[in-house]
Design an enzyme around this catalytic site. Structure first.
Site, PDB file in Angstrom:
ATOM      1  N   ARG A  66      27.070  28.063  43.774  1.00 46.49           N
ATOM      2  CA  ARG A  66      26.527  27.724  45.104  1.00 46.49           C
ATOM      3  C   ARG A  66      25.620  26.528  44.899  1.00 46.49           C
ATOM      4  O   ARG A  66      24.685  26.581  44.094  1.00 46.49           O
ATOM      5  CB  ARG A  66      25.761  28.929  45.662  1.00 46.49           C
ATOM      6  N   GLU A  74      30.254  26.471  58.098  1.00 46.43           N
ATOM      7  CA  GLU A  74      31.364  27.276  57.591  1.00 46.43           C
ATOM      8  C   GLU A  74      32.689  26.746  58.117  1.00 46.43           C
ATOM      9  O   GLU A  74      32.785  26.297  59.248  1.00 46.43           O
ATOM     10  CB  GLU A  74      31.195  28.739  57.996  1.00 46.43           C
ATOM     11  N   ARG A 119      26.362  34.428  42.334  1.00 47.03           N
ATOM     12  CA  ARG A 119      26.795  33.039  42.148  1.00 47.03           C
ATOM     13  C   ARG A 119      25.733  32.263  41.377  1.00 47.03           C
ATOM     14  O   ARG A 119      24.536  32.446  41.593  1.00 47.03           O
ATOM     15  CB  ARG A 119      27.031  32.361  43.496  1.00 47.03           C
TER      16      ARG A 119
END
Length: 177
Positions: A66, A74, A119
């Site tokens: 990330r 998105e 992440r």
């Protein structure tokens, strides 16, 4: 936890002061910074998930990364049928253009190394030219700054990049109200 040293970041921060901006003759965005030059790679891009998330190979293992300090809209979700947010698909395409599969990158971590989803949180630099990818995505108008303390090393830089993108009316700043 103590913050990692950022040898590349010092060079990049100095280079960012001399931003140039603009579009190439082909109409695609050109870097807004003077690249500091090649940096040592520690990962290779395997796949771009969306505008602010990539999969890389580090020491033979896949890691989901990330990008720290930024938040892109998105894209459309095939699994749920959710529509794309304004400029979501464009943000993903821009990140893909910056980081094609196989691109050698340098990942630099801040204070907190992983998010709640496991992440890896990282500042990403293209190895061949040193472009600071997180910054470039914000400066070209494909993301907004996202500061989650204690990972604040480049928060002021990202805020300024977003202000510059908004002033220049580029990317999501011109397309989304």
């Amino acid at each position: 936890m103590k913050a990692r040293a950022f040898p590349v970041a010092t060079v990049v921060a100095a280079a960012l002061v001399a931003g140039c901006g603009g579009d190439s003759p082909s109409g695609s965005p050109v870097p807004t910074t003077t690249p500091p030059g090649p940096v040592e790679a520690n990962a290779t891009v395997e796949y771009v998930i969306d505008g602010d998330t990539i999969d890389v190979i580090v020491d033979g293992a896949e890691e989901r990364v990330r990008l720290t300090g930024i938040d892109t809209p998105e894209e459309a979700r095939r699994d749920t049928g959710a529509p794309a947010e304004c400029f979501g698909n464009e943000a993903t395409a821009f990140t893909e253009s910056l980081l094609p599969v196989g691109t050698a990158v340098r990942l630099e971590r801040d204070v907190v190394g992983r998010d709640d989803y496991g992440r890896l949180l990282a500042y990403v630099y293209r190895a061949d030219d040193g472009i600071f990818v997180n910054y470039e995505i914000v400066r070209q108008g494909y993301a907004q700054p996202l500061t989650i303390p204690p990972n604040v090393t480049f928060s002021e830089l990202m805020v300024q990049a977003a202000r510059d993108a908004e002033r220049d009316d580029v990317g999501l700043w011109s397309a989304c109200n």
